[in-house]
Write a protein that holds these residues in place. Sequence first.
Motif, PDB file in Angstrom:
ATOM      1  N   LYS A 179       0.823  -1.199   0.000  1.00  0.00           N
ATOM      2  CA  LYS A 179       0.000   0.000   0.000  1.00  0.00           C
ATOM      3  C   LYS A 179       0.859   1.251   0.000  1.00  0.00           C
ATOM      4  N   GLY A 180       0.455   2.232  -0.815  1.00  0.00           N
ATOM      5  CA  GLY A 180       1.166   3.501  -0.845  1.00  0.00           C
ATOM      6  C   GLY A 180       0.546   4.492   0.124  1.00  0.00           C
ATOM      7  N   GLY A 181       1.097   5.680   0.223  1.00  0.00           N
ATOM      8  CA  GLY A 181       0.606   6.708   1.141  1.00  0.00           C
ATOM      9  C   GLY A 181      -0.684   7.334   0.643  1.00  0.00           C
ATOM     10  N   LYS A 182      -1.401   7.955   1.569  1.00  0.00           N
ATOM     11  CA  LYS A 182      -2.630   8.704   1.303  1.00  0.00           C
ATOM     12  C   LYS A 182      -3.681   7.858   0.597  1.00  0.00           C
ATOM     13  N   GLY A 183      -3.797   6.631   1.039  1.00  0.00           N
ATOM     14  CA  GLY A 183      -4.871   5.782   0.532  1.00  0.00           C
ATOM     15  C   GLY A 183      -4.653   5.254  -0.865  1.00  0.00           C
ATOM     16  N   ARG A 184      -3.575   5.635  -1.531  1.00  0.00           N
ATOM     17  CA  ARG A 184      -3.338   5.126  -2.886  1.00  0.00           C
ATOM     18  C   ARG A 184      -2.612   3.789  -2.810  1.00  0.00           C
ATOM     19  N   LYS A 185      -3.039   2.850  -3.625  1.00  0.00           N
ATOM     20  CA  LYS A 185      -2.382   1.555  -3.685  1.00  0.00           C
ATOM     21  C   LYS A 185      -1.407   1.531  -4.856  1.00  0.00           C
ATOM     22  N   VAL A 186      -0.163   1.314  -4.521  1.00  0.00           N
ATOM     23  CA  VAL A 186       0.881   1.257  -5.539  1.00  0.00           C
ATOM     24  C   VAL A 186       1.364  -0.185  -5.624  1.00  0.00           C
ATOM     25  N   ALA A 187       1.263  -0.764  -6.798  1.00  0.00           N
ATOM     26  CA  ALA A 187       1.686  -2.155  -6.983  1.00  0.00           C
ATOM     27  C   ALA A 187       3.205  -2.217  -6.999  1.00  0.00           C
ATOM     28  N   VAL A 188       3.780  -2.865  -6.007  1.00  0.00           N
ATOM     29  CA  VAL A 188       5.232  -3.027  -5.912  1.00  0.00           C
ATOM     30  C   VAL A 188       5.546  -4.523  -5.987  1.00  0.00           C
ATOM     31  N   GLU A 189       6.424  -4.862  -6.875  1.00  0.00           N
ATOM     32  CA  GLU A 189       6.782  -6.272  -7.050  1.00  0.00           C
ATOM     33  C   GLU A 189       7.620  -6.733  -5.865  1.00  0.00           C
ATOM     34  N   VAL A 190       7.094  -7.674  -5.109  1.00  0.00           N
ATOM     35  CA  VAL A 190       7.806  -8.240  -3.964  1.00  0.00           C
ATOM     36  C   VAL A 190       8.320  -9.610  -4.364  1.00  0.00           C
ATOM     37  N   LYS A 191       9.593  -9.830  -4.147  1.00  0.00           N
ATOM     38  CA  LYS A 191      10.190 -11.102  -4.525  1.00  0.00           C
ATOM     39  C   LYS A 191       9.683 -12.197  -3.597  1.00  0.00           C
ATOM     40  N   PRO A 192       8.937 -13.180  -4.092  1.00  0.00           N
ATOM     41  CA  PRO A 192       8.382 -14.223  -3.214  1.00  0.00           C
ATOM     42  C   PRO A 192       9.474 -15.193  -2.769  1.00  0.00           C
ATOM     43  N   ILE A 193       9.237 -15.823  -1.644  1.00  0.00           N
ATOM     44  CA  ILE A 193      10.166 -16.853  -1.204  1.00  0.00           C
ATOM     45  C   ILE A 193       9.967 -18.086  -2.061  1.00  0.00           C
ATOM     46  N   PRO A 194      11.004 -18.885  -2.245  1.00  0.00           N
ATOM     47  CA  PRO A 194      10.828 -20.120  -3.021  1.00  0.00           C
ATOM     48  C   PRO A 194       9.848 -21.046  -2.311  1.00  0.00           C
ATOM     49  N   PRO A 195       8.913 -21.633  -3.018  1.00  0.00           N
ATOM     50  CA  PRO A 195       7.967 -22.552  -2.368  1.00  0.00           C
ATOM     51  C   PRO A 195       8.682 -23.804  -1.886  1.00  0.00           C
ATOM     52  N   ALA A 196       8.083 -24.471  -0.922  1.00  0.00           N
ATOM     53  CA  ALA A 196       8.658 -25.712  -0.408  1.00  0.00           C
ATOM     54  C   ALA A 196       8.637 -26.788  -1.479  1.00  0.00           C
ATOM     55  N   GLU A 197       9.739 -27.523  -1.585  1.00  0.00           N
ATOM     56  CA  GLU A 197       9.776 -28.631  -2.522  1.00  0.00           C
ATOM     57  C   GLU A 197       8.806 -29.715  -2.067  1.00  0.00           C
ATOM     58  N   PRO A 198       8.133 -30.372  -3.012  1.00  0.00           N
ATOM     59  CA  PRO A 198       7.204 -31.439  -2.609  1.00  0.00           C
ATOM     60  C   PRO A 198       7.934 -32.560  -1.891  1.00  0.00           C
TER      61      PRO A 198
END
Length: 623
Positions: free
Chosen positions: A227-246
């Motif tokens: 979420k950005g300031g003043k109620g504006r939503k700014v899409a920021v790419e967040v690097k996801p963690i690697p999923p657990a191996e099966p």
Amino acid sequence: MEAAGRLGRLRREAAEYYRGHRVPERMEEALNALFPLRPEDLYGELANYLSKFSRAPVICKLVGRKVLDGVGQPTLEVEIYCTVKNYEKRICSTVMAFHSQIPENALPEIIEALEKERNDSVHTAVKWVNESLNTMLRDLEPTDQCQADKMLGLWQTDLIAFHVDYIWGNLDKVNKDSVGNEYFANKVEEKKGIEKQEGGGKEEEEAAKVIPARAPCPPAPTSKPKKGGKGRKVAVEVKPIPPAEPAVPVLCGSLAIGGTSLAIAKAGAAVRRVPLYLHAALLKHNQEMPKEMTLPLPMVTLLNCEKNSSAKLKLVKEVMLIPPVELSSKQGIERILDIQKEVTRLLESPGKMPGTQTESKKGKALKALPPALKGMSCLGCLTTGYDSLEQLLLLMQTACNNIGLELGTDMYLAINCAAHELMNYDKEKYEILTGTFKSPDEMVAMYVEMICNFPFIIALIDPLRKEDREQWSSICCALGSKCYLIAEDAATQISKLKTDQNINIAMCSGVVLKYINQTKVSDLIELTGILDGQRHITILGSPDGESSDESLVDLAVGLGARFLKLGGLSRGERVSKYNRLLAIEEELAANGALREAKLEFVDFAEESQPEQLPEVLPAPEQD
């Protein structure tokens, strides 16, 4: 005169017999040399001489049976019988440790399902040993470990292929001419008969009986907008963690493969009349006898930690003690027993703890309430709850100080972090305290601070998940020259570790190897050889469901493991292994073949500079 006449007839008859059977002409000379001996001595000498020409012992029978492990759960025993000088003789047996334990606080339905799966697995393993493997390995020399494991490997491959075709109903594709053809053919005919009677509507049910379903893996995390300031939503790419191996599915009945391979190794040692550790060393070094051998250092679990409540820290699963290398194994274990007695006294009487506040090297106050003793765990160690890591370290320091020892000089610590149990996949962070979350990068910073404050911790086991490969590299570069970063659950199964002469794991100091399931002795030999050449150390470890079999200690000595992780100094199935380690130490010392071990760390940040010597721990004060 009568005795001389009998000896003369025996000499002539033996010489004529062996000439007729093309035995070396020196036989008559050997018999003449035996002539002056007393009659009661002659037959023993003659038997010993003639035994050299007998056929080498071969396997004549395998016997599998269901037995109990150290905590009363079913597991597999494999017995080896060999034909020795035309007589069937029982040579040895081995009891396998099961790959998993039933959680203590599991729901009743989960306990019931796991117990059924375990019983089915052991029942299947017993059947395979007594039927298919018994037929397949008959007449094989037990000293030929490579050939035995090769045959077991081919049988395993056919077995997996059969399961795939069996589950999907491709019965015509099943390889009935494979090494396990009896089992395969019987199963195919059995299933065809069922399909004729019931219309073939139970494929899924039959498949479930053959191999357990894969354990569900946590959901793959997704990136979330910030979420950005003043109620504006700014899409920021967040690097996801690697999923657990099966989770890698465990082949139902695979205990038969590991148990048979280990039993053959023990039989080979017995036939050679050498200890198993020496037989393992000969197998690893192409039958070249080692002049000296190093004992692995015991990594003894003192405390098995649990949460006092849902609001307590979860970072530490085990606290382990590592004695200095200058001490013998006997001296080190005696010192650990002294510490264990003092820790037990402190836990039983929390009020005797001298104060609840101490100070770290950076001047930070450490507050901790005395923990309480909660009993003995299946690992053979004390069970306690705790509020913080500092509390545990204060307990250890107090116990050592009370008996005149100093952590970092007279004893070292290792911490099993079990990071895979901390990950919250919804928040994509490790939850080290209820409501307290850390990203993988923050975990690295936390460990760096921990080792700086407490340099007597010389090993961290599973500080991160195996999927966090970037962070493993970061922590190794930051701490590799100060402590060992070891992968246990953060490493995959032995069968998946090796890929093209490389170890398929993230950067680390070493790996804990456990002899379970379809592990074969040849796999262990090959893996330790690869680890030796790739700056990794080898740690052989016991699973939670340990058996009374002591073979793991011999394998650790013979294969040159750096550490031996057996659990605590209680419970017979674990104490017997420590006793075996002491017996091997005494034997090697008596033969002048015992070499002192070294604790050397690898500076991963500067590993490109070969001229820099690795750091060595300071010598402790002798008792």
